[in-house]
Write a protein that holds these residues in place. Structure first.
Motif, PDB file in Angstrom:
ATOM      1  N   PRO A 319      47.260  58.979  37.380  1.00  0.00           N
ATOM      2  CA  PRO A 319      47.257  58.851  38.848  1.00  0.00           C
ATOM      3  C   PRO A 319      47.759  57.506  39.345  1.00  0.00           C
ATOM      4  O   PRO A 319      48.463  57.453  40.365  1.00  0.00           O
ATOM      5  N   ASP A 320      47.443  56.427  38.650  1.00  0.00           N
ATOM      6  CA  ASP A 320      47.915  55.106  39.090  1.00  0.00           C
ATOM      7  C   ASP A 320      49.434  55.017  38.996  1.00  0.00           C
ATOM      8  O   ASP A 320      50.093  54.473  39.900  1.00  0.00           O
ATOM      9  N   LEU A 321      49.988  55.517  37.908  1.00  0.00           N
ATOM     10  CA  LEU A 321      51.447  55.502  37.750  1.00  0.00           C
ATOM     11  C   LEU A 321      52.107  56.398  38.791  1.00  0.00           C
ATOM     12  O   LEU A 321      53.141  56.027  39.378  1.00  0.00           O
ATOM     13  N   LEU A 322      51.522  57.558  39.050  1.00  0.00           N
ATOM     14  CA  LEU A 322      52.058  58.466  40.068  1.00  0.00           C
ATOM     15  C   LEU A 322      52.103  57.776  41.429  1.00  0.00           C
ATOM     16  O   LEU A 322      53.112  57.860  42.150  1.00  0.00           O
ATOM     17  N   ALA A 323      51.045  57.072  41.778  1.00  0.00           N
ATOM     18  CA  ALA A 323      50.997  56.368  43.069  1.00  0.00           C
ATOM     19  C   ALA A 323      52.073  55.284  43.134  1.00  0.00           C
ATOM     20  O   ALA A 323      52.734  55.109  44.173  1.00  0.00           O
ATOM     21  N   GLN A 324      52.269  54.561  42.021  1.00  0.00           N
ATOM     22  CA  GLN A 324      53.294  53.511  41.995  1.00  0.00           C
ATOM     23  C   GLN A 324      54.694  54.089  42.134  1.00  0.00           C
ATOM     24  O   GLN A 324      55.536  53.541  42.852  1.00  0.00           O
ATOM     25  N   ILE A 325      54.943  55.214  41.471  1.00  0.00           N
ATOM     26  CA  ILE A 325      56.272  55.824  41.546  1.00  0.00           C
ATOM     27  C   ILE A 325      56.525  56.409  42.927  1.00  0.00           C
ATOM     28  O   ILE A 325      57.632  56.309  43.472  1.00  0.00           O
ATOM     29  N   ARG A 326      55.500  56.988  43.535  1.00  0.00           N
ATOM     30  CA  ARG A 326      55.671  57.470  44.912  1.00  0.00           C
ATOM     31  C   ARG A 326      55.982  56.316  45.863  1.00  0.00           C
ATOM     32  O   ARG A 326      56.860  56.427  46.724  1.00  0.00           O
ATOM     33  N   ALA A 327      55.280  55.209  45.681  1.00  0.00           N
ATOM     34  CA  ALA A 327      55.505  54.051  46.554  1.00  0.00           C
ATOM     35  C   ALA A 327      56.894  53.451  46.328  1.00  0.00           C
ATOM     36  O   ALA A 327      57.545  53.003  47.285  1.00  0.00           O
ATOM     37  N   GLU A 328      57.352  53.432  45.082  1.00  0.00           N
ATOM     38  CA  GLU A 328      58.660  52.857  44.783  1.00  0.00           C
ATOM     39  C   GLU A 328      59.800  53.735  45.274  1.00  0.00           C
ATOM     40  O   GLU A 328      60.780  53.263  45.876  1.00  0.00           O
ATOM     41  N   THR A 329      59.697  55.058  45.036  1.00  0.00           N
ATOM     42  CA  THR A 329      60.806  55.955  45.343  1.00  0.00           C
ATOM     43  C   THR A 329      60.896  56.329  46.817  1.00  0.00           C
ATOM     44  O   THR A 329      61.918  56.878  47.243  1.00  0.00           O
ATOM     45  N   ILE A 330      59.870  56.018  47.608  1.00  0.00           N
ATOM     46  CA  ILE A 330      59.930  56.363  49.025  1.00  0.00           C
ATOM     47  C   ILE A 330      61.069  55.617  49.722  1.00  0.00           C
ATOM     48  O   ILE A 330      61.618  56.076  50.732  1.00  0.00           O
ATOM     49  N   GLN A 331      61.475  54.475  49.141  1.00  0.00           N
ATOM     50  CA  GLN A 331      62.593  53.729  49.731  1.00  0.00           C
ATOM     51  C   GLN A 331      63.913  54.480  49.593  1.00  0.00           C
ATOM     52  O   GLN A 331      64.882  54.166  50.299  1.00  0.00           O
ATOM     53  N   ALA A 332      63.976  55.459  48.697  1.00  0.00           N
ATOM     54  CA  ALA A 332      65.196  56.250  48.526  1.00  0.00           C
ATOM     55  C   ALA A 332      65.174  57.512  49.379  1.00  0.00           C
ATOM     56  O   ALA A 332      66.081  58.334  49.286  1.00  0.00           O
ATOM     57  N   VAL A 333      64.138  57.667  50.218  1.00  0.00           N
ATOM     58  CA  VAL A 333      63.976  58.870  51.043  1.00  0.00           C
ATOM     59  C   VAL A 333      64.314  58.557  52.500  1.00  0.00           C
ATOM     60  O   VAL A 333      63.808  57.591  53.072  1.00  0.00           O
ATOM     61  N   SER A 334      65.180  59.378  53.077  1.00  0.00           N
ATOM     62  CA  SER A 334      65.474  59.277  54.511  1.00  0.00           C
ATOM     63  C   SER A 334      64.945  60.534  55.201  1.00  0.00           C
ATOM     64  O   SER A 334      64.949  61.625  54.616  1.00  0.00           O
ATOM     65  N   THR A 335      64.468  60.368  56.438  1.00  0.00           N
ATOM     66  CA  THR A 335      63.819  61.470  57.152  1.00  0.00           C
ATOM     67  C   THR A 335      64.596  61.784  58.423  1.00  0.00           C
ATOM     68  O   THR A 335      65.049  60.869  59.133  1.00  0.00           O
ATOM     69  N   SER A 336      64.774  63.071  58.714  1.00  0.00           N
ATOM     70  CA  SER A 336      65.468  63.476  59.940  1.00  0.00           C
ATOM     71  C   SER A 336      64.652  63.074  61.157  1.00  0.00           C
ATOM     72  O   SER A 336      63.448  62.806  61.069  1.00  0.00           O
ATOM     73  N   SER A 337      65.287  63.053  62.290  1.00  0.00           N
ATOM     74  CA  SER A 337      64.634  62.591  63.518  1.00  0.00           C
ATOM     75  C   SER A 337      63.436  63.451  63.902  1.00  0.00           C
ATOM     76  O   SER A 337      62.457  62.947  64.464  1.00  0.00           O
ATOM     77  N   ASP A 338      63.479  64.749  63.576  1.00  0.00           N
ATOM     78  CA  ASP A 338      62.347  65.619  63.908  1.00  0.00           C
ATOM     79  C   ASP A 338      61.315  65.695  62.777  1.00  0.00           C
ATOM     80  O   ASP A 338      60.292  66.366  62.901  1.00  0.00           O
TER      81      ASP A 338
END
Length: 522
Positions: A319-338
């Motif tokens: 779980p700790d590694l999963l949380a770190q990877i989610r936090a790191e990879t969120i910078q590669a995610v873009s979200t549509s305006s809606d």
């Protein structure tokens, strides 16, 4: 007893005694008379000439470490029936062996395996063997032309980018359809990866008219064959002794033959269009050209599926590694305006997410135990810093023992046998300090390094990131899944499998129930 009768009795028994002595101590005799420059022979005292063969079948890839526990030789020889297997566990010695050399052959070693794997006939093998190692020059021959084409197509560039983009789009489509809303799916995790990768990769590489799209039941049949192919390749009445995988291969091969005969390959990727054209040009029949595609199916699925499985469990079971990877990879995610669509940049995953890449590389280090093989075609010496010259004799088979090298404390440190996600984080594209380049063997090495490694990295990093952000993956009973035990007792034809495949519960993460996720190469 008459003198002549006594003499004959003693002579006959002396011969029997000498024969028994040789059979029981023959490997010690061979060890004593071998050239001192040859890799030292480790005799099997319990069952000479046959014992090491039995050991390899019984213990799989782990046998190489077992037999060398006492001696710790960097390179050694095993007598296997009437042949010799040279095992290399020193990366310094692996480096000169894996370079392109006229005294060593890669293809000469694997052709018999390939023949049995896909069921080639002898006329096809004659075509394939022609100028196999470039002895007639590097301008003709099926294998030379096919090798150069595959390397060119799968090297970074426009064709690879198009294939990767197609595949990432298909991953997105399949995963968005797999689980939506708040419904949970209970499934064998390996089956989840198999289904997704088989559908996506077959579409990407073999096009919309691929055999799995036309005959969906072949997905299960392909993996039925993969699970039992050792029994088929043993070729001991396989229609009786390994009937399920034998019948499965027959069905897959028939569909691949149809794929070629009906020219469905003309709607496939450039890789397959060129590949089938080369095989037909050099004289393979449409039936055998179809069989040849079974090799590539293993290339795009055989290692990618279990690697992705282990990547998933290594992350979701921590779980700790999963949380770190989610936090790191969120910078590669873009979200549509809606907020209804989210897009992951795979290019950013490779360049901006060192923990993700390091975890992927560490996963490969801990499961990649497939030996790199060579056949010695001419007797010669190899040299390496810190080692005396080593004589390799013609006819010997060489196995560079990846699993032993990957777990050696002398190479990777005291935690070599542990999973360390950040092991490669300081130099995500290179190796930890003081680790030789030939010590990391996840994709082989030297002149025959896997040409699909760039394609594999994009697909596996993208798939992992989508799963991390889209899903919660838990034990079927609830809570964090347990890490499965690796099965290192199998004869390795791919990376390690688990002893038991876990059943898991997959559900959309809270807040992501109705979001459409996509992967983008750029």
């Amino acid at each position: 007893m008459h003198y002549h009768g006594l003499r004959r009795f003693l002579l006959d028994n002396a011969i029997i005694y000498a024969l028994l002595a040789f059979l029981l101590d023959g490997e010690e005799f061979l060890k004593a008379i071998q050239d001192p420059k040859e890799p030292p022979l480790i005799p099997h005292h319990g069952l000479p000439f046959l014992g090491h063969v039995v050991g390899m079948f019984w213990y799989g890839a782990s046998y190489f470490a077992r037999v060398n526990e006492r001696t710790q030789y960097p390179i050694y020889t095993l007598q296997t029936l009437n042949a010799r297997t040279i095992v290399v566990i020193s990366p310094q010695l692996a480096a000169p062996i894996q370079r392109a050399s006229k005294s060593l052959s890669f293809y000469g070693m694997i052709l018999e395996v390939t023949k049995r794997l896909v069921d080639f006939d002898e006329p096809s093998m004659k075509i394939i063997r022609y100028n196999l190692d470039g002895e007639l020059g590097h301008s003709e021959g099926l294998m030379i032309e096919a090798h150069d084409m595959v390397n060119a197509v799968l090297s970074p560039g426009p064709i690879l980018n198009q294939m990767s983009s197609t595949q990432l789009d298909k991953f997105s489509e399949v995963l968005n359809a797999f689980a939506s809303g708040s419904n949970a799916s209970e499934i064998n995790l390996m089956d989840f990866v198999k289904q997704t990768f088989t559908i996506a990769n077959a579409f990407t590489v073999y096009g919309p008219q691929n055999p799995f799209a036309i005959h969906p039941s072949l997905v299960q049949k392909f993996w039925d064959y993969e699970a039992g192919m050792i029994g088929v390749m043993a070729n001991i009445l396989p229609w009786i002794t390994a009937r399920k995988p034998w019948a499965a291969r027959k069905a897959v091969n028939a569909a691949l033959q149809e794929f070629v005969e009906k020219e469905h390959y003309k709607t496939a990727s450039p890789l397959i269009q060129k590949r089938v054209a080369i095989n037909l040009k050099h004289g393979l029949t449409t039936k055998m050209a179809g069989h040849a595609e079974l090799i590539l199916l293993f290339g795009i699925l055989g290692n990618a599926v279990p690697t992705t499985f282990w990547f998933l469990v290594n992350v979701f079971a921590r779980p700790d590694l999963l949380a770190q990877i989610r936090a790191e990879t969120i910078q590669a995610v873009s979200t549509s305006s809606d907020g209804n669509e989210k897009v992951v940049s795979v290019a950013m995953l490779k360049t901006k997410c060192p923990l993700l890449v390091s975890t992927y590389r560490e996963t490969l280090r801990t499961i990649a135990n497939l030996s790199s093989v060579r056949l010695v075609t001419n007797t010669h010496n190899i040299t390496a810093p810190g080692h005396p010259p080593c004589l390799l004799k013609k006819g010997s088979m060489i196995q560079i023992a990846s699993g032993v090298i990957h777990s050696a404390e002398s190479i990777w440190g005291a935690n070599a046998k542990s999973f360390v996600p950040n092991r490669f984080i300081s130099t995500a594209s290179q190796l930890p300090k003081n680790v030789p380049s030939a010590a990391y063997r996840a994709f082989g090495g030297g002149s025959v390094i896997c040409p699909g490694r760039h394609f594999a990295q994009s697909e596996i990093l993208g798939f992992m990131t989508l799963c991390a952000h889209m899903f919660e993956i838990e034990s079927a009973k609830g809570g964090v899944m347990e890490l499965p035990t690796r099965d290192d007792g199998r004869i390795p034809l791919s990376v390690m499998k688990p002893v038991k495949e876990p059943i898991v519960k997959i559900v959309r993460r809270k807040g992501e129930e109705d979001v459409v996720w996509r992967l983008d190469l750029n």
